[in-house]
Each structure stands twice: as C-alpha cells, then as structure tokens.
Design an enzyme around this catalytic site. Structure first.
Site, mmCIF file in Angstrom:
data_model
loop_
_atom_site.group_PDB
_atom_site.id
_atom_site.type_symbol
_atom_site.label_atom_id
_atom_site.label_comp_id
_atom_site.label_asym_id
_atom_site.label_seq_id
_atom_site.Cartn_x
_atom_site.Cartn_y
_atom_site.Cartn_z
ATOM 1 N N ILE A 15 0.828 -1.205 0.000
ATOM 2 C CA ILE A 15 0.000 0.000 0.000
ATOM 3 C C ILE A 15 0.862 1.254 0.000
ATOM 4 O O ILE A 15 0.565 2.224 -0.711
ATOM 5 C CB ILE A 15 -0.955 0.000 1.203
ATOM 6 C CG1 ILE A 15 -1.988 -1.115 1.070
ATOM 7 C CG2 ILE A 15 -1.654 1.350 1.355
ATOM 8 C CD1 ILE A 15 -2.850 -1.315 2.303
ATOM 9 N N TYR A 151 -1.585 -7.847 17.093
ATOM 10 C CA TYR A 151 -1.774 -6.952 15.952
ATOM 11 C C TYR A 151 -3.066 -6.149 16.100
ATOM 12 O O TYR A 151 -3.076 -4.923 15.918
ATOM 13 C CB TYR A 151 -1.796 -7.762 14.659
ATOM 14 C CG TYR A 151 -2.015 -6.925 13.423
ATOM 15 C CD1 TYR A 151 -0.987 -6.144 12.901
ATOM 16 C CD2 TYR A 151 -3.260 -6.900 12.784
ATOM 17 C CE1 TYR A 151 -1.185 -5.362 11.768
ATOM 18 C CE2 TYR A 151 -3.465 -6.127 11.651
ATOM 19 C CZ TYR A 151 -2.427 -5.358 11.138
ATOM 20 O OH TYR A 151 -2.635 -4.583 10.025
#
Length: 280
Positions: A15, A151
């Site tokens: 990204i 996470y």
C-alpha cells in the site's frame, strides 16, 4: 501554485509503495520513507515505469532519532509539510500462550508507537499549513480476529488514539482520517514471516484452530478475491484531494460490511459468531 509536500511511511512494498506512486501522479512531491533504503528497488522501478519522481529517505518509525532526523531534513529542503500518511506497520500472528509479553510489545512499537512518534513530530508542521494527517489502520482495528491478538491490539490502539485526536486537531485546522483496508493482496502477509510447522507445534492445543484460520486467511488474501494495493492507493489519494475528508474511511465494500457488522453489534454476539467460524 506551491507543490504540496507529502510524507509517506513504509513505502518499500504494498500500500505504501502504491500510494507514493499514485500521489506523485496526482501532483504531490512525495517523500517516500522506509526503514531500510536498500529495499527501495521496487519503488524506484515503479517510479520509472510511472514516469514520476519520489524522494526516498530513511525513516524507522521505532527510532525517535530517525523520525526527528527525517522530518528535520524534509523541512530543511522543502520548508513545509502538507500531508502525512502513517502507513508503516508489520503483521503478526500468534496467540498469547505461545509468545512472550516482549513479542506483544514489539508489535505495539511498530504498529502503534511508531504512529504516535511520526504524528507527534509532524503535527506542528501540519498545523502551520492546514495539512492532513492520514493513518492506515485495518479492519483489524475494529474487529478483533483470531490469532491476531497483538496486531489487533495495536490497531485498536491506533483507532482510539486517532479518534480522540481528530476533534482536537480539527480545532487547529488539521483534518485527521483513519483508513481501514480489508484483505489486500500485498507482501504484508508474506512479510509476517511465519514458520507454519513451527508455529503449529508451538501452539499445542490451539493447532486445529490455527490450521483452520490459516486456510481461511489464505483464501481471503488470494489475489482473485483481495483488493489490490493500487485500488487502495486510489482511495487514499482521493481522500487527500477531498475538500471534506471523513474521520474514518473503508477502502472497499467488503471492508465496509465487515466494519459495519461490528459497529452494529452492541453485545458482541454477531462478531463472535462470525470469527468463531474461522477457527473451526
């Protein structure tokens, strides 16, 4: 018109790389940063193919001296900063019985405290220009997912931090937006670096659940189903150019549906029903 200066973290792949190129095409002077510029080959190649220039610099979001040095150098050269994209991050798979508290701290350092460090260093500069702060979170910052405890904890922390900062920053003219991609076909998953046999052995009684989760995840991130980095980058650049950027933005219909399920689930039962199916 003055060319707007955009700082993007984590641009070696995925990204971040796609966003750096798309933003350069859209007219931004892009300062594309990464922890190790020896890994800038893919970005250089993409810039040549797109016939754009990017200014590639070293920035390790977990190193305060690196953050300070990079931001100071950008201001020394360009004199301003008009937008920042907090993109740098690292995936992590595991469950708490099979890892240490230090493992969890390390995930928080790059995915949360790295965002905090870059935000602190750049917010005064964005305040001067009425610039924009964009942070790439994840649907994992809204929905807790199996074997992603550390996470998701880090991304939940990012979401809370930015949601709380948004109205405060708005009083000084800085729009803040959290971007939430779903499954994206990038090197991010591969870079998690999981030794599957070793992990299955380490998790002991959680082995069957992990096998089911890994099978489901592989299917979700298959390139035929996942969103592409370029598609996410298009959403991000449109956001940068938007006159009235939202506080939260999902990058696909799938991400909107996933996040929407959580936001409508007051007692948690719908989410638990959904994610429990991933580990059976």
């Amino acid at each position: 018109m003055v060319q707007p200066i955009l700082l993007v973290t984590g641009t070696s792949t995925g990204i971040g790389l796609a966003t750096a190129i798309a933003a350069a095409r859209a007219g931004f002077r892009v300062v594309a940063t990464m922890r190790d510029t020896a890994k800038s080959g893919l970005l250089h190649a993409a810039a040549r193919e797109a016939e754009v220039e990017v200014d590639i610099r070293t920035l390790d979001v977990t190193d305060p001296a690196s953050v300070t040095a990079c931001v100071s150098a950008v201001i020394a050269q360009y004199g301003r900063l008009d937008a920042v994209i907090n993109n740098a991050g690292a995936g992590h798979l595991g469950t708490i019985e099979g890892e240490t508290v230090d493992d969890v701290r390390a995930v928080m350092e790059v995915n949360f405290f790295g965002v905090v460090a870059v935000t602190k260093a750049t917010l005064p500069l964005l305040r001067e220009t009425g610039g924009r702060l964009v942070t790439i979170s994840s649907v994992g910052g809204v929905v807790g997912q199996p074997f992603n405890e550390a996470y998701c904890a880090a991304k939940f922390a990012v979401e809370g931090f930015m949601e709380a900062l948004t109205p405060v920053a708005a009083t000084v003219g800085v729009p803040v937006t959290i971007v939430e991609p779903g499954a994206v076909s990038t090197e991010f998953v591969a870079n998690v670096g999981v030794d599957v046999p070793a992990m299955l052995e380490a998790v002991g009684p959680y082995g069957p659940a992990l096998e089911a989760y890994l099978a489901r995840t592989a299917a979700a991130f298959d390139p035929s189903r996942a969103q592409t980095p370029d598609a996410v980058a298009t959403v991000i650049v449109d956001l940068l150019l938007s006159e009235h950027p939202p506080a939260r933005l999902q990058t696909s219909d799938a991400a909107r549906q996933f996040v929407g399920a959580k936001l409508a689930d007051l007692d948690g039962s719908a989410v638990q029903s959904m994610v429990s199916g991933w580990v059976r």
